[in-house]
Design a protein around this motif. Sequence first.
Motif, mmCIF file in Angstrom:
data_model
loop_
_atom_site.group_PDB
_atom_site.id
_atom_site.type_symbol
_atom_site.label_atom_id
_atom_site.label_comp_id
_atom_site.label_asym_id
_atom_site.label_seq_id
_atom_site.Cartn_x
_atom_site.Cartn_y
_atom_site.Cartn_z
ATOM 1 N N PRO A 128 17.383 3.268 8.283
ATOM 2 C CA PRO A 128 16.428 3.542 7.198
ATOM 3 C C PRO A 128 15.009 3.729 7.739
ATOM 4 N N MET A 129 14.665 3.012 8.808
ATOM 5 C CA MET A 129 13.311 3.119 9.331
ATOM 6 C C MET A 129 13.045 4.498 9.917
ATOM 7 N N PHE A 130 14.094 5.088 10.524
ATOM 8 C CA PHE A 130 13.949 6.438 11.069
ATOM 9 C C PHE A 130 13.702 7.447 9.946
ATOM 10 N N ILE A 131 14.518 7.340 8.890
ATOM 11 C CA ILE A 131 14.370 8.256 7.756
ATOM 12 C C ILE A 131 12.996 8.057 7.110
ATOM 13 N N GLY A 132 12.607 6.783 6.969
ATOM 14 C CA GLY A 132 11.318 6.472 6.354
ATOM 15 C C GLY A 132 10.146 7.015 7.152
ATOM 16 N N SER A 133 10.254 6.999 8.487
ATOM 17 C CA SER A 133 9.164 7.497 9.316
ATOM 18 C C SER A 133 8.910 8.972 9.044
ATOM 19 N N TRP A 134 10.001 9.740 8.937
ATOM 20 C CA TRP A 134 9.833 11.171 8.651
ATOM 21 C C TRP A 134 9.317 11.389 7.236
ATOM 22 N N LEU A 135 9.776 10.557 6.299
ATOM 23 C CA LEU A 135 9.256 10.651 4.927
ATOM 24 C C LEU A 135 7.748 10.435 4.913
ATOM 25 N N LEU A 136 7.294 9.434 5.683
ATOM 26 C CA LEU A 136 5.864 9.124 5.714
ATOM 27 C C LEU A 136 5.061 10.288 6.295
ATOM 28 N N ILE A 137 5.619 10.926 7.342
ATOM 29 C CA ILE A 137 4.936 12.082 7.937
ATOM 30 C C ILE A 137 4.819 13.208 6.911
ATOM 31 N N GLY A 138 5.939 13.530 6.260
ATOM 32 C CA GLY A 138 5.935 14.598 5.261
ATOM 33 C C GLY A 138 4.987 14.271 4.119
ATOM 34 N N PHE B 256 11.242 -2.148 -6.184
ATOM 35 C CA PHE B 256 10.060 -1.741 -5.423
ATOM 36 C C PHE B 256 9.516 -0.409 -5.945
ATOM 37 N N LEU B 257 10.422 0.512 -6.316
ATOM 38 C CA LEU B 257 9.964 1.808 -6.823
ATOM 39 C C LEU B 257 9.182 1.633 -8.129
ATOM 40 N N THR C 1 10.579 1.991 0.708
ATOM 41 C CA THR C 1 10.032 0.667 1.022
ATOM 42 C C THR C 1 11.011 -0.437 0.624
ATOM 43 N N GLY C 2 11.810 -0.181 -0.430
ATOM 44 C CA GLY C 2 12.814 -1.166 -0.833
ATOM 45 C C GLY C 2 14.097 -1.053 -0.028
ATOM 46 N N LEU D 209 0.826 -1.210 0.000
ATOM 47 C CA LEU D 209 0.000 0.000 0.000
ATOM 48 C C LEU D 209 0.860 1.261 0.000
ATOM 49 N N GLY D 210 1.983 1.218 0.727
ATOM 50 C CA GLY D 210 2.883 2.370 0.755
ATOM 51 C C GLY D 210 3.393 2.682 -0.644
ATOM 52 N N GLY D 211 3.817 1.646 -1.357
ATOM 53 C CA GLY D 211 4.294 1.846 -2.719
ATOM 54 C C GLY D 211 3.178 2.331 -3.631
ATOM 55 N N LEU D 212 2.002 1.741 -3.461
ATOM 56 C CA LEU D 212 0.844 2.099 -4.292
ATOM 57 C C LEU D 212 0.476 3.570 -4.091
ATOM 58 N N GLY D 213 0.398 3.988 -2.838
ATOM 59 C CA GLY D 213 0.054 5.386 -2.541
ATOM 60 C C GLY D 213 1.121 6.339 -3.056
#
Lengths: 347, 181
Positions: free
Chosen positions: A82-92, A204-205, A182-183, A16-20
């Motif tokens: 990567p999970m820390f960076i990804g969390s902020w990406l998701l918020i933004g 994944f992209l 996600t990848g 779903l993350g990739g789809l969105g």
Amino acid sequence: MEHHEWGWMIVVYLFLGGLGAGCMVLSGAAHLGRRGRYQGIARAGAILAPILVGVGSGLLIFDLGNPLRFWRLFVTFQPTSPMFIGSWLLIGFSLVTMIYAVLQLPPSWLRSLAGRFPKGSSALETLATWNKPAKVEVQAGKSLERDQIDINFPHSPKAVRRLRSAMAGIGIPLGLGVGIYTGVLLGAIPARPFWNTPMVAQLFLFSALSTAAALLMLVTPLVFKGDASHSELQHRSLLRADLIFIFLELFIIIPYIIHGELSVLSAKESLGMILGGPYTGPFWVGVVLIGILIPAAVELVEASVGIKKLPVLLTRGLHFVVPVMILVGGYLLRWVFVHAGQDTAFL
Amino acid sequence: MSRYAMVLDPARCVDCKACMVACTAENDVEVGYHRNWVRAAVKGSFPELSMHIEPGQCMHCDDPPCVRSCPTGASYINEAGGIVGVDEKKCIGCRYCMLACPYDARYFDEESGIVGKCTFCDHRLALGQEPACVETCPTKVRVFGDLDDPDSEVSRLMRTRNTEKRLAHAGTAPNLNYIID
């Protein structure tokens, strides 16, 4: 198959993350690229992006051992994770896509909402006016004049038009970021050789973009009722975009396997998971055949010679079945990678 | 400063698993989980195969991928001694560290929702005692000590015996050393 720490919730989140993320990228490109021409794609993608990523992120949090502690991701600085960076990406991503989605909501939806909530009706009515698109006449084979294209939302004040385009412009790199992330989440782990190559992030992209194009093929006609030639134009542009994405996927999978086979023992052994191992069927039949090869073949034929000569029902059937196949393949790609990776170890 | 490490002699191990029992009792590890292990390993290729048993636990790496991958800073290296720990208050239970560890040295405690691992019994070290697994072992497989102290038993063994590290090529600079001669 041993016990896996990461299960279906992570698989669905990655999908779903990739789809969105892909929906945002395609919507932003449709909005900024040829303005009025691809209004349907811009609108459908804008509405889907925050919903899909929101549901995915919810699963991600729910999968934690301590979901109520998820805020701890945002009160620290861990640039190596990567999970820390990804969390902020998701918020933004969520913030930008929510603003963008509001400015792309169909006026008809806003008006019916206004009828239901009298208190906010004036605000909703104003938004409905702002979001009213320009009437775009598209004639086959004719490109639009420049000035016709530029004013896509003629009823929006200039500031709102700028905000909408700014969100589209920021949303594209954020979407690409989430799609890559996600990848990277999997690829950044040397302990799991099946994941530990930069090609996983690329795969994944492009899978994210391909599945998003497929979903938009299904959804765009539902949220944008333009005339027949208009929706055909949108379908054709999604089809062409997807052909690029789907072949890029293929061009990554082939070197992924060649590279792995020629690599160190750990990588070679881990590839056994999809070369005779327990994930061989799901990968080759599900991901490659159903998700990539068959859709690519049908799309290639449709884009080059056209399928107009086919009976209408068959054409409609293909327009439904092919995107669904791409979505199924995209989901299985995440499933295979999440599980096969956890079955591999550094040797 | 101290730099804690272990030297293990797998040839002495009789697979009694007393180290596992001692660890579980000492650290109140939930039933069903273990912070250390005795694993069987196969060496060589057919027909020249040999099987041996080998005890192990967290390698307390100098460059631990679990710490690098942790998104909340819950996994950390204790400055005093280089012990890799988990801050139970900061762990959110994402299990990313478990996937990042090439030794599979961590476990997820479903009950508390956080990740657990060997601490080198740092609470015992503070009292001047050895880790429970070291003290319990009837055949003295494990020797624990400070590499910064040249007179310590581990330093002496590192000088006099041939040792190797498991999965050294993973590049995590582990601090468990296995005697091979």
